[in-house]
Design an enzyme around this catalytic site. Structure first.
Site, short mmCIF file in Angstrom:
data_model
loop_
_atom_site.label_atom_id
_atom_site.label_comp_id
_atom_site.label_asym_id
_atom_site.label_seq_id
_atom_site.Cartn_x
_atom_site.Cartn_y
_atom_site.Cartn_z
N TYR A 60 -4.84 -11.60 -5.09
CA TYR A 60 -5.36 -10.12 -5.20
C TYR A 60 -6.11 -10.21 -6.45
CZ TYR A 60 -2.94 -8.21 -1.36
OH TYR A 60 -2.68 -7.84 0.01
N HIS A 127 -2.68 -8.11 6.05
CA HIS A 127 -3.75 -8.49 5.29
C HIS A 127 -4.85 -9.13 6.06
CE1 HIS A 127 -6.52 -9.88 1.94
NE2 HIS A 127 -6.32 -11.18 2.77
N GLU A 138 -9.61 -17.73 0.49
CA GLU A 138 -8.19 -17.23 0.81
C GLU A 138 -7.67 -18.48 1.68
OE1 GLU A 138 -8.21 -13.40 2.12
OE2 GLU A 138 -8.97 -12.61 0.34
P1 GDP Z 1 -7.51 -3.97 2.13
O1 GDP Z 1 -8.35 -5.14 2.04
O2 GDP Z 1 -7.56 -2.82 3.08
O3 GDP Z 1 -6.11 -4.64 2.57
O4 GDP Z 1 -7.32 -2.99 0.85
P2 GDP Z 1 -7.53 -3.64 -0.96
O5 GDP Z 1 -8.18 -5.11 -0.78
O6 GDP Z 1 -8.44 -2.71 -1.41
O7 GDP Z 1 -6.20 -3.61 -1.26
C1 GDP Z 1 -5.12 -4.57 -1.19
C2 GDP Z 1 -3.78 -3.79 -0.72
O8 GDP Z 1 -3.47 -3.13 -2.06
C3 GDP Z 1 -3.98 -2.90 0.38
O9 GDP Z 1 -3.71 -3.59 1.64
C4 GDP Z 1 -2.68 -2.13 -0.10
O10 GDP Z 1 -1.54 -2.75 0.19
C5 GDP Z 1 -2.83 -2.04 -1.80
N1 GDP Z 1 -3.43 -0.79 -2.03
C6 GDP Z 1 -4.75 -0.53 -2.03
N2 GDP Z 1 -5.06 0.48 -2.40
C7 GDP Z 1 -3.80 1.27 -3.00
C8 GDP Z 1 -3.35 2.31 -3.27
O11 GDP Z 1 -4.34 3.27 -3.63
N3 GDP Z 1 -2.04 2.64 -3.76
C9 GDP Z 1 -1.13 1.50 -3.42
N4 GDP Z 1 0.09 1.87 -3.76
N5 GDP Z 1 -1.40 0.63 -2.71
C10 GDP Z 1 -2.73 0.26 -2.44
MG MG Z 2 -8.91 -6.44 0.31
#
Ligand code: GDP
Ligand code: MG
Length: 162
Positions: A60, A127, A138
């Site tokens: 991440y 994910h 990844e």
């Molecule tokens: P994804 O690609 O849809 O999984 O989303 P992202 O890459 O933006 O974020 C990775 C992970 O971080 C997400 O799957 C969520 O579990 C977590 N996450 C993202 N945005 C938020 C948020 O606004 N609040 C919280 N608590 N977790 C978040």
């Molecule tokens: Mg993502």
């Protein structure tokens, strides 16, 4: 032979997916694999891993400035195992994301994995790589080359016109 990170833009494209700790604990792994397999995507890598903070932070890395990052890393590295997977098929990176739904399960359409199986953004079950370049990074982060199979899928001739 297909390079183990796949060939983006072909039927040998590969993506990285992971059942998150909540999905493992809720016994949704089979349901998730079933959806990908019945679509026509081939499971070519699979392992249960209990990732440490270092691995999750690398995974991440792009989110490290976000307010939820610390909680995310802690959750992903201290809640028990995840199931790491590599799926192969035409369009699997982008269409895999369509099948997953958007980040917030409450904004995900019914029929998607998050739309059907999850409620909270911090417990959104799965994910999936967001693009072919992240997919390759990844896969390399979570799998060694010898852990990803080169499978000649016998159904391929019935899934692809050519
Ligand atoms: P994804 O690609 O849809 O999984 O989303 P992202 O890459 O933006 O974020 C990775 C992970 O971080 C997400 O799957 C969520 O579990 C977590 N996450 C993202 N945005 C938020 C948020 O606004 N609040 C919280 N608590 N977790 C978040
Ligand atoms: Mg993502």
């Amino acid at each position: 032979n297909v390079p183990y990170q796949g060939l983006p833009g072909t039927k040998y494209e590969r993506t990285f997916m992971m059942v998150k700790p909540d999905g493992v604990q809720r016994q949704l792994t089979g349901e998730i694999i079933k959806r990908m397999e019945t679509k026509g995507y081939v499971l070519v890598g699979l392992k249960m891993v209990t990732p440490d903070e270092k691995l999750v932070s690398q995974h991440y890395d792009d989110l490290k400035a976000r307010p939820f990052y610390k909680g995310l890393v802690k959750y992903m590295s201290s809640s028990g195992p995840v199931v790491a997977m590599v799926f192969q098929g035409k369009g699997v990176v982008d269409y895999g994301r369509v099948m997953i739904g958007v980040t917030d399960p409450l904004k995900s359409a019914p029929g998607t994995i998050r739309g059907d199986l999850s409620v909270d953004v911090g417990r959104n079950t799965i994910h999936g790589s967001d693009g072919t370049s992240p997919a390759q990074d990844e896969i390399a982060l979570w799998f060694k080359p010898e852990e990803v199979a080169d499978i000649k899928n016998c159904a391929s001739a019935w899934i692809y016109e050519k």
